[in-house]
Design an enzyme around this catalytic site. Structure first.
Site, short mmCIF file in Angstrom:
data_model
loop_
_atom_site.label_atom_id
_atom_site.label_comp_id
_atom_site.label_asym_id
_atom_site.label_seq_id
_atom_site.Cartn_x
_atom_site.Cartn_y
_atom_site.Cartn_z
N GLU A 1 27.63 2.34 -1.29
CA GLU A 1 26.57 2.04 -2.26
C GLU A 1 25.56 3.18 -2.32
OE1 GLU A 1 26.56 -2.83 -2.36
OE2 GLU A 1 25.06 -1.82 -1.09
N GLU B 1 33.05 -5.52 -3.40
CA GLU B 1 32.22 -6.50 -2.70
C GLU B 1 31.79 -7.60 -3.66
OE1 GLU B 1 28.78 -5.17 -0.60
OE2 GLU B 1 29.77 -3.40 0.22
#
Length: 691
Positions: free
Chosen positions: A157, A314
């Site tokens: 991320e 995710e």
């Protein structure tokens, strides 16, 4: 450039991917064998490992310890479970920030952000880059040909917390980026409009990031800093990628964050560098319509993948830990939200995380194995989802097709949401979501595309609130319409060019001639004081003093000091037509207008039902019709074929129980969905698929 690979290849069998983040370093080795046994029971075939492993692998500078990671990799390989292997660089170890506190990021007010969380580094720091690449070299050399390895996961991320750093190192890197972009100070001064407020620069060293000032900052400086910051993080990704390419043939990617609350990376520029497009997404209960936002992000991720299958790296089995109210998913919700991503082009579904943590800030974040263990509804749902993916394996490689494109821009988002604009009540992403939600509720499948994308395969282009657009990109939309397409543009679009310079001559600037209108002035509205349109519906937050040149009025303002003036317009332009909405419309009115535009454009309209989400994937000589029932009542849908989740033949109508999902494989590549032209007469085709 990225190499070609498929998401299905990551499963090891060519089927759909089912996986998770796995953090064995948080658990005693005695748990690992049980973890793998349960993974096989659930059908897990890919796990992300070593995402936050830096301090475990390199406990002090230059000392590497791989015993635990070796054991985990070997254990997974022995059990046929593939690894999405993290480079481990996403969070700095304590020894690094203690020895080199200068790598810590600084905010716009000049204060440092300290270790103790994650991503405690400046993206421009040469010290961080040096130590991170040394770690990547060690990891990639050791595991680059390990039998468990299926995918490289660079960092994690990127930019989630540290995307904007205002330190002196970042300032120097920013100046280098500006030199490359503009070449000369004269060009920079012209682009930034530094004649305003005596801001002209006479030496590169005078230029700083847009740090906190006593007044409003230069908007083009701020916009360029956003561009630089996105490019700087991408440069770090590419530096790690280059190391991995030297030592391994496995595909490389990182997890994007296409979501309502993350805006600092321009993923249109990142996507070409990924072997696989991967995204993280969590249902956001802070939003008015979280399910519509989920569908939008899935469609946007598919757009980044250029229509090819992508990987959901995710999402959550239940609640997250970072929203004001972390709401758990209700009965059937995990299946519905997961299969929404699958319906919209994902070939893999992965969760954060495998086993719920017992400590740390994410200890109340849901997981595939919750704190309650396997005697829980969550675990039963996890196993059921794995079984469902097994039954849907033939969908791997199929794609989603749409006649409608929605133009979306991270650059426009950055530029629009700055200060000193006509209204602080109007936010870019909210207007994008409003347009998308109307299309979603109408049952229309949408491709999310970048400004400047090729629109020739579409019938309708929706352009919501595109404040910033380059001339050549606006020309492309105009050419699409004049060649026979249709466009629906909403207010505050086309106003400035890429340097935040207003286009003179009247609003909406770049789209004025296409739309056949001219707006003299903006008239923002107080949220508590909307106007009324001549159809009786409200007009909120925004209005304009709009004049027709070649367009016709579809709706007019009925109240306010420009009562009688056009509010929504339509203009014939070449062989196509272009619509304009000059205010925030009621959701139902916006949906109806978009449906009118779609029908006129020849878009085939599905028979939409409240609460029933319907999306079709195509391939292998079949259509695969996903029917996701978000309502509390059973829904019926006319379709023929084989329902894959229940293995039941469908002769004419499938019943989708309340809260359930059905996936019907049709017998032909012709869409099995009933369509309508929107008229009271019913089901006449309004056009043909572009494919």
């Amino acid at each position: 450039m990225a190499r070609t690979t498929t998401v299905a290849a990551l499963s090891g069998t060519g089927q759909l991917v089912y996986g998770c983040d796995y953090n064995p370093e948080q658990w005693d080795r005695s748990v690992w064998d049980e973890d793998v046994r349960l993974m096989k029971e659930a059908g897990v075939n890919l796990v992300a490992v070593n995402i936050f492993g830096w301090a475990e692998i390199e406990p002090e500078q230059g000392t590497f310890r791989f015993d635990d990671l070796d054991a985990v990799m070997d254990l997974l390989a022995a059990n046929g479970i593939g690894v999405n292997l993290g480079t481990g660089t996403s969070s700095t170890p304590a020894w690094l920030t203690t020895a080199h506190p200068e790598i810590l990021p600084r905010t716009a007010d000049g204060t440092a952000r300290w270790p103790g969380g994650r991503q405690a580094f400046c993206p421009s720091s040469p010290i961080y880059r040096e130590r991170a690449l040394a770690l990547v070299e060690q990891v990639s050399t050791r595991y680059g040909h390990h039998p468990a390895l299926r995918l490289w996961h660079v960092s994690n991320e990127l930019g989630c917390h540290n995307s904007l750093c205002y330190c002196d190192v970042s300032a120097d890197s920013f100046r280098g980026w500006l030199r490359t972009r503009y070449g000369t100070l004269d060009a920079l001064n012209a682009a930034w409009g530094t004649a305003f407020w005596s801001q002209r620069y006479s030496a590169w060293e005078q230029i700083l990031p847009p740090r906190l000032t006593l007044s409003a900052t230069n908007p083009t400086q701020t916009l360029d800093f956003n561009r630089f910051s996105s490019d700087e993080l991408l440069a770090h990704y590419r530096a790690e990628e280059a190391v991995l390419r030297r030592t391994s043939d496995a595909p490389v990617t990182t997890n994007f964050m296409v979501a309502a609350h993350i805006r600092n990376q321009d993923y249109w520029t990142w996507a070409p560098h990924m072997d696989v497009i991967a995204n993280d997404h969590y249902v956001d209960h802070r939003l008015e319509a979280p399910l519509a936002e989920l569908a939008f992000t899935a469609d946007a991720t598919r757009g980044l993948a250029q229509g090819r299958p992508w990987l959901l790296m995710e999402h959550s089995t239940g609640a997250v830990n970072w929203q004001p109210r972390n709401i758990a998913k209700g009965p059937g919700e995990m299946l519905r939200t997961s299969l929404t991503h699958l319906a919209r082009g994902a070939d893999g579904l992965c969760f954060f995380q495998w086993r719920a943590s017992l400590q740390g800030s994410e200890k109340f974040h849901s997981a595939m194995v919750p704190h309650a263990g396997t005697d829980s509804q969550t675990w039963r749902d996890v196993v059921d989802l794995g079984s469902s993916l097994g039954r849907l394996g033939e969908l791997a490689g199929t794609t989603v097709h749409a006649d409608v494109a929605l133009v979306f821009s991270w650059e426009a988002w950055w530029a629009h949401d700055q200060e000193s604009h006509p209204s602080g009540d109007v936010r870019y992403i909210e207007q994008v979501h409003a347009a998308y939600r109307a299309l979603w509720e109408a049952g229309l499948t949408v491709d999310v595309v970048a400004p400047g994308a090729d629109l020739s395969g579409y019938k309708l282009a929706v352009v919501p609130h595109l404040y910033l657009i380059r001339d050549e990109d606006a020309d492309r939309i105009s050419a699409f319409v004049r060649a026979g397409g249709s466009a629906f543009v909403t207010f505050f679009s086309g106003i400035v060019d890429e340097n935040e310079r207003v286009r003179p001559g009247g609003y909406p600037g770049a789209f004025r001639d296409l739309l056949g209108i001219r707006s003299e002035e903006f008239f923002p509205l107080h949220p508590a004081h909307p106007l009324t349109l001549d159809n009786g519906s409200p007009a909120s937050l925004w209005s304009e003093s709009l004049h027709l040149t070649t367009a016709e009025a579809v709706l007019r303002y009925a109240t306010g000091h420009h009562a009688g003036a056009p509010a929504v317009t339509r203009n014939r332009a070449g062989a196509g037509e272009a619509w304009y909405a000059s205010t925030v419309l009621d959701g139902g009115v916006l949906k109806d207008l978009l449906l009118r535009a779609a029908v006129a454009a020849g878009v085939r309209l599905p028979e939409a039902q409240s609460g029933l989400e319907c999306v079709t994937r195509r391939g292998n000589g079949h259509d695969y019709v996903f029917l996701i029932n978000h309502s509390t009542e059973d829904r019926k849908h006319r379709v023929r074929g084989m329902e894959l989740l229940t293995a039941e033949a469908v002769a004419d109508v499938v019943v989708v129980p309340a809260g359930a999902v059905r996936v019907v494989r049709t017998d032909t590549t012709e869409s099995a969905l009933p369509h309508t032209d929107g008229s009271p007469q019913g089901r006449k085709d309004a056009g043909h698929d572009r494919h």
